[in-house]
Design a protein around this motif. Structure first.
Motif, PDB file in Angstrom:
ATOM      1  N   GLU A 141       0.713  -1.309   0.080  1.00  0.00           N
ATOM      2  CA  GLU A 141      -0.027  -0.088  -0.078  1.00  0.00           C
ATOM      3  C   GLU A 141       0.842   1.269   0.057  1.00  0.00           C
ATOM      4  O   GLU A 141       0.760   2.264   0.837  1.00  0.00           O
ATOM      5  N   ARG A 177      -5.932  -4.144   6.253  1.00  0.00           N
ATOM      6  CA  ARG A 177      -6.711  -4.222   4.951  1.00  0.00           C
ATOM      7  C   ARG A 177      -6.377  -5.122   4.380  1.00  0.00           C
ATOM      8  O   ARG A 177      -7.442  -6.017   3.621  1.00  0.00           O
ATOM      9  N   ALA A 178      -5.155  -5.793   4.187  1.00  0.00           N
ATOM     10  CA  ALA A 178      -4.638  -7.028   3.588  1.00  0.00           C
ATOM     11  C   ALA A 178      -5.312  -8.259   3.966  1.00  0.00           C
ATOM     12  O   ALA A 178      -5.656  -9.024   3.420  1.00  0.00           O
ATOM     13  N   ALA A 180      -8.155  -8.175   5.843  1.00  0.00           N
ATOM     14  CA  ALA A 180      -9.355  -8.360   5.204  1.00  0.00           C
ATOM     15  C   ALA A 180      -9.789  -8.733   3.864  1.00  0.00           C
ATOM     16  O   ALA A 180     -10.741  -9.331   3.631  1.00  0.00           O
ATOM     17  N   GLU A 181      -8.883  -8.303   3.097  1.00  0.00           N
ATOM     18  CA  GLU A 181      -9.219  -8.599   1.607  1.00  0.00           C
ATOM     19  C   GLU A 181      -8.936  -9.962   1.351  1.00  0.00           C
ATOM     20  O   GLU A 181      -9.592 -10.707   0.752  1.00  0.00           O
ATOM     21  N   LEU A 182      -7.989 -10.740   2.088  1.00  0.00           N
ATOM     22  CA  LEU A 182      -7.888 -12.144   2.098  1.00  0.00           C
ATOM     23  C   LEU A 182      -9.048 -12.641   2.420  1.00  0.00           C
ATOM     24  O   LEU A 182      -9.408 -13.940   1.937  1.00  0.00           O
ATOM     25  N   THR A 183      -9.443 -12.545   3.528  1.00  0.00           N
ATOM     26  CA  THR A 183     -10.709 -13.098   4.169  1.00  0.00           C
ATOM     27  C   THR A 183     -11.796 -13.114   3.574  1.00  0.00           C
ATOM     28  O   THR A 183     -12.653 -13.997   3.520  1.00  0.00           O
ATOM     29  N   GLU A 184     -12.080 -11.855   3.076  1.00  0.00           N
ATOM     30  CA  GLU A 184     -13.186 -11.754   2.232  1.00  0.00           C
ATOM     31  C   GLU A 184     -13.079 -11.980   0.839  1.00  0.00           C
ATOM     32  O   GLU A 184     -14.314 -12.140   0.175  1.00  0.00           O
ATOM     33  N   VAL A 186     -11.241 -10.909  -1.636  1.00  0.00           N
ATOM     34  CA  VAL A 186     -11.224  -9.938  -2.661  1.00  0.00           C
ATOM     35  C   VAL A 186     -10.030 -10.099  -3.403  1.00  0.00           C
ATOM     36  O   VAL A 186     -10.114  -9.816  -4.805  1.00  0.00           O
ATOM     37  N   ARG A 187      -8.849 -10.725  -2.978  1.00  0.00           N
ATOM     38  CA  ARG A 187      -7.611 -11.103  -3.660  1.00  0.00           C
ATOM     39  C   ARG A 187      -7.851 -12.707  -4.119  1.00  0.00           C
ATOM     40  O   ARG A 187      -8.083 -13.517  -3.404  1.00  0.00           O
ATOM     41  N   GLU A 188      -7.489 -12.724  -5.589  1.00  0.00           N
ATOM     42  CA  GLU A 188      -7.509 -14.123  -6.023  1.00  0.00           C
ATOM     43  C   GLU A 188      -6.240 -14.967  -5.720  1.00  0.00           C
ATOM     44  O   GLU A 188      -5.330 -14.491  -5.346  1.00  0.00           O
TER      45      GLU A 188
END
Length: 249
Positions: A141, A177-178, A180-184, A186-188
């Motif tokens: 980020e 944030r990272a 959260a994005e992994l948990t949700e 968002v990141r492939e």
């Protein structure tokens, strides 16, 4: 120790000693690759460079961020990589931030790559080498990723021998944030266990040192001195590292 915490874009000149931090997920993945037997990791400049290296060396394992793609053998996920046998293999890695950060400081006299999984080994390496001027490269980020900054600050404290409770630093990583994005989702190219694996403090007993070899930035694992020892991490005159991997993130 004089510690500075910079984003990649803030690096104006090669530091003396650099510790490149990418918790989620480049250098957690690199540590797992070594644990699964990889000999070395080559940090690629771009996905095209990674594929070109793979084409010249078909036995190498090419790894990237995001979803699976033609020509690549694996994705940048510790949860997916932990079951892969990499015995004696070279890994080529290209990631969004982690590999970019290491290449940005390739001219430093010492480059360590780290996450929480090798935090203590990294700190002990800095102590053993007598490093008193260290630049921590916060790769995520644009230098604002709190999981990376938390890990960098923790390693900096441990490198001075300061007794430090890791819990608050790990909580920052979990709330990032990272994470959260992994948990949700968002990141492939992720596994449900990735966040937990990235926050396993001192999972591995080795540090990871990057250096230029034959024109390539190569990451290798290194054993570190036991507590109380002051010997160098590797014998004088030898090329740093005994194992190899190639990575990209």
């Amino acid at each position: 120790m004089d510690a500075r915490f910079l984003g990649i874009a803030e690096i104006a000149e090669p530091p003396s000693v650099a510790v490149v931090i990418d918790v989620m997920r480049a250098y957690t993945v690199a540590a797992w690759a070594f644990a699964r037997g990889a000999e070395k990791i080559v940090l690629a400049e771009s996905q095209d460079d990674a594929l070109a290296l793979k084409a010249r060396h078909p036995d190498w394992v090419a790894l990237k961020d995001g979803a699976p793609a033609p020509g690549f053998d694996a994705v940048n996920s510790p949860g997916l990589l932990r079951s892969v046998d990499l015995g004696g293999r070279t890994v080529v890695q290209k990631t969004t931030a982690g590999t970019v950060g290491a290449l940005a400081v390739k001219d430093a006299s010492l480059v360590l790559c780290a996450g929480f999984v090798v935090a203590e080994a990294t700190a002990r390496t800095l102590r053993a080498r007598g490093c008193d001027d260290v630049t921590f490269v916060v790769t995520g980020e644009d230098g604002r990723a709190d999981e990376d900054l938390a890990c960098a600050q923790y390693i900096a404290r441990r490198a001075t021998g300061t007794a430090t409770d890791a819990a608050a630093f790990l909580r920052r990583g979990a709330a990032s944030r990272a994470a959260a994005e992994l948990t949700e989702g968002v990141r492939e190219g992720a596994h449900p266990d990735d966040v937990a694996l990235c926050l396993e403090l001192d999972r591995f007993p080795f540090a990871m040192v990057a250096a230029t070899e034959d024109g390539l930035m190569v990451l290798r694992s290194h054993g570190v001195p036991a507590p109380g020892e002051t010997a160098a991490v590797w014998p004088a005159g030898e090329t740093p590292g005994d194992r190899k991997i190639i990575t990209s993130e």
